[in-house]
Enzyme design. Structure first.
Site, PDB file in Angstrom:
ATOM      1  CB  SER A   1      -0.893  -0.006   1.246  1.00 48.66           C
ATOM      2  OG  SER A   1      -1.705   1.149   1.264  1.00 48.66           O
TER       3      SER A   1
ATOM      4  CG  ASP B   1     -11.314  -1.473   3.949  1.00 49.10           C
ATOM      5  OD1 ASP B   1     -10.288  -0.782   3.904  1.00 49.10           O
ATOM      6  OD2 ASP B   1     -11.686  -2.055   4.995  1.00 49.10           O
TER       7      ASP B   1
ATOM      8  CD  GLU C   1      -9.219  -1.192  -0.200  1.00 52.36           C
ATOM      9  OE1 GLU C   1      -8.118  -1.105  -0.794  1.00 52.36           O
ATOM     10  OE2 GLU C   1      -9.301  -1.549   0.995  1.00 52.36           O
TER      11      GLU C   1
ATOM     12  CG  ASN D   1      -8.848   4.620   3.042  1.00 50.89           C
ATOM     13  OD1 ASN D   1      -7.727   4.745   2.576  1.00 50.89           O
ATOM     14  ND2 ASN D   1      -9.196   3.534   3.705  1.00 50.89           N
TER      15      ASN D   1
ATOM     16  CE  LYS E   1      -8.181  -2.862   5.968  1.00 46.65           C
ATOM     17  NZ  LYS E   1      -8.514  -1.443   6.082  1.00 46.65           N
TER      18      LYS E   1
ATOM     19  CE  LYS F   1      -4.886  -0.118   0.063  1.00 45.23           C
ATOM     20  NZ  LYS F   1      -5.610  -1.004   1.025  1.00 45.23           N
ATOM     21  CG  LEU F   2      -1.076   3.958  -6.744  1.00 49.12           C
ATOM     22  CD1 LEU F   2      -1.174   4.824  -7.996  1.00 49.12           C
ATOM     23  CD2 LEU F   2       0.319   4.020  -6.133  1.00 49.12           C
ATOM     24  CE  LYS F   3      -4.432   3.487   1.993  1.00 42.30           C
ATOM     25  NZ  LYS F   3      -5.700   3.020   2.556  1.00 42.30           N
TER      26      LYS F   3
ATOM     27  CG  ASP G   1      -7.984   2.096   0.075  1.00 42.93           C
ATOM     28  OD1 ASP G   1      -7.434   1.582   1.056  1.00 42.93           O
ATOM     29  OD2 ASP G   1      -9.176   2.489   0.080  1.00 42.93           O
TER      30      ASP G   1
ATOM     31  N   GLY H   1      -4.820  -4.830   5.331  1.00 45.05           N
ATOM     32  CA  GLY H   1      -3.851  -4.624   6.411  1.00 45.05           C
ATOM     33  C   GLY H   1      -4.167  -3.359   7.177  1.00 45.05           C
TER      34      GLY H   1
END
Ligand code: NPG
Length: 368
Positions: A135, A239, A214, A191, A263, A161-163, A189, A291
């Site tokens: 990540s 998620d 995500e 969030n 998770k 995985k790129l935020k 991702d 994670g």
């Protein structure tokens, strides 16, 4: 097994580099570890809650309080119980899934150590090593991002995985594709940083052949994700929304996701995580192991879970040195882009005593 006592222990671990997501930047982890002592063995669990309730409603001080006042006393009152019954014993306490997951894992670890059974075997693992993704946080600039991605690819990570967040999404993805090519497994991702009004903007990620996007929308907007999934080509992965096996079944049935990030801490433990794996497998939905910057304690358990058959996408099961210079356990070291599944009883690792003492910031023994 009968629990004789529970130790709550907080450890302070600096991160090797700041980790920025759409909900904040972390430079240091305040991690709550749980140690359960039974007549036959002791077991370890890790609470993945952050110090601040910015990823979910849980936070370390709250987890300590709910464990001390509600969860451990209920476990004590249950007397001799099997780890499979811990969730039911704790169910009258609403929520607090990360705190419950830490206690359940510690009980399960003690029970499995006493029985000489590896957690991987107990969960139904079919692999002895798992492919590892990494990540990558939001960076100050695209060049800095490309340097970080290049470094991780050189280390052997099999998936990036790129935020992302509004203002840092299409451009960094395009830059990574242009620099590293179309064959790199790449996902993003958010969030929960977007809304359904951003659908057309998120569709601009479609040309980059991402594995998934995500949690683009708020965790309670399941119907919004279903609507979004009909407007973009990139598969939607959830998620924060997936809090249980029932939530997974519901989200899949509503068309809100076609991939699930499992998770254990978020869903209340490794046994519920296995149930989510099974529900997703029944619907033909691939899962991968998320994670939460775990220490080697939680990392060991995550790697065991990631070895189940339905975990067909690389997870956020990175090496210890992705986050920590010194892990509380012997470090997990990437080998050919994979981590070996621990083979010892229970989670198969224990904290290194001198390291644990050195990083402990607080502890409390709860007699049972
Ligand atoms: O590799 C890891 O352990 C971290 C993976 C990761 O990006 N976790 C994110 C997430 O939203 O999934 C996260 C990080 C910190 C706190 C909460 C969540």
């Amino acid at each position: 097994s009968t629990v004789e006592g529970v130790e709550l222990r907080r450890v302070g671990l600096p991160l090797v580099s700041p980790f920025r997501t759409s909900f904040g930047t972390q430079t240091h982890r305040d991690v709550l570890l749980v140690r359960v002592v039974t007549a036959d063995a002791e077991g370890w669990g890790e609470c993945v809650a952050m110090a601040d309730p910015l990823y979910s409603e849980e936070y370390v001080d709250g987890a300590v309080d709910v464990l001390r006042r509600f969860l451990v006393p209920r476990l004590a009152a249950a007397g001799r119980i099997d780890a499979a019954a811990v969730a039911e014993v704790l169910a009258p306490v609403h929520g607090h899934r990360m705190a419950k997951a830490a206690l359940e894992l510690a009980v399960l670890d003690a029970q499995l150590r006493a029985a000489g059974t590896p957690l991987s075997r107990h969960l139904g693992a079919v692999h002895d090593r798992v492919p590892c993704g990494v990540s990558v946080g939001i960076m100050d600039s695209v060049p800095a991002l490309l340097d970080a991605v290049g470094e991780y690819l050189d280390q052997g990570y099999v998936r990036i995985k790129l935020k992302i967040e509004p203002g840092w999404d299409v451009e960094p993805v395009r830059a990574v594709r242009e620099r590293f090519g179309d064959d790199v497994l790449l996902q993003v991702d958010a969030n929960t940083a977007y809304t359904l009004a951003d659908a057309r903007h998120l569709a601009r990620l479609d040309p980059f052949d991402l594995l998934l996007v995500e949690q683009p929308l708020p965790e309670d907007d399941v119907l919004g994700h279903a609507a979004l999934a009909r407007q973009i080509r990139t598969p939607v992965c959830l998620d924060e929304s997936i809090t249980s096996a029932r939530a997974a079944a519901e989200a899949i049935t509503l068309g809100a996701c076609s991939i699930v990030n499992v998770k254990p801490g978020r869903v209340g433990g490794y046994l519920e995580a296995r149930r989510i794996h099974d529900v997703c497998a029944a619907h033909g939905v691939p899962v991968w192991c998320g994670g939460m910057l775990e220490t080697g304690i939680g990392r060991a358990a995550n790697v065991a879970l990631a070895a189940l058959p339905g975990f067909t996408l690389p997870g956020d099961t990175s090496a210890s040195d992705r986050y920590y210079r010194t892990d509380v356990t012997d470090p997990f070291v990437l080998d050919g882009g994979h981590l070996g599944v621990p083979t010892g009883p229970g989670i198969g690792v224990v904290p290194v005593p001198e390291v644990l003492e050195d990083v402990t910031t607080w502890r409390e023994w709860l007699p049972v």
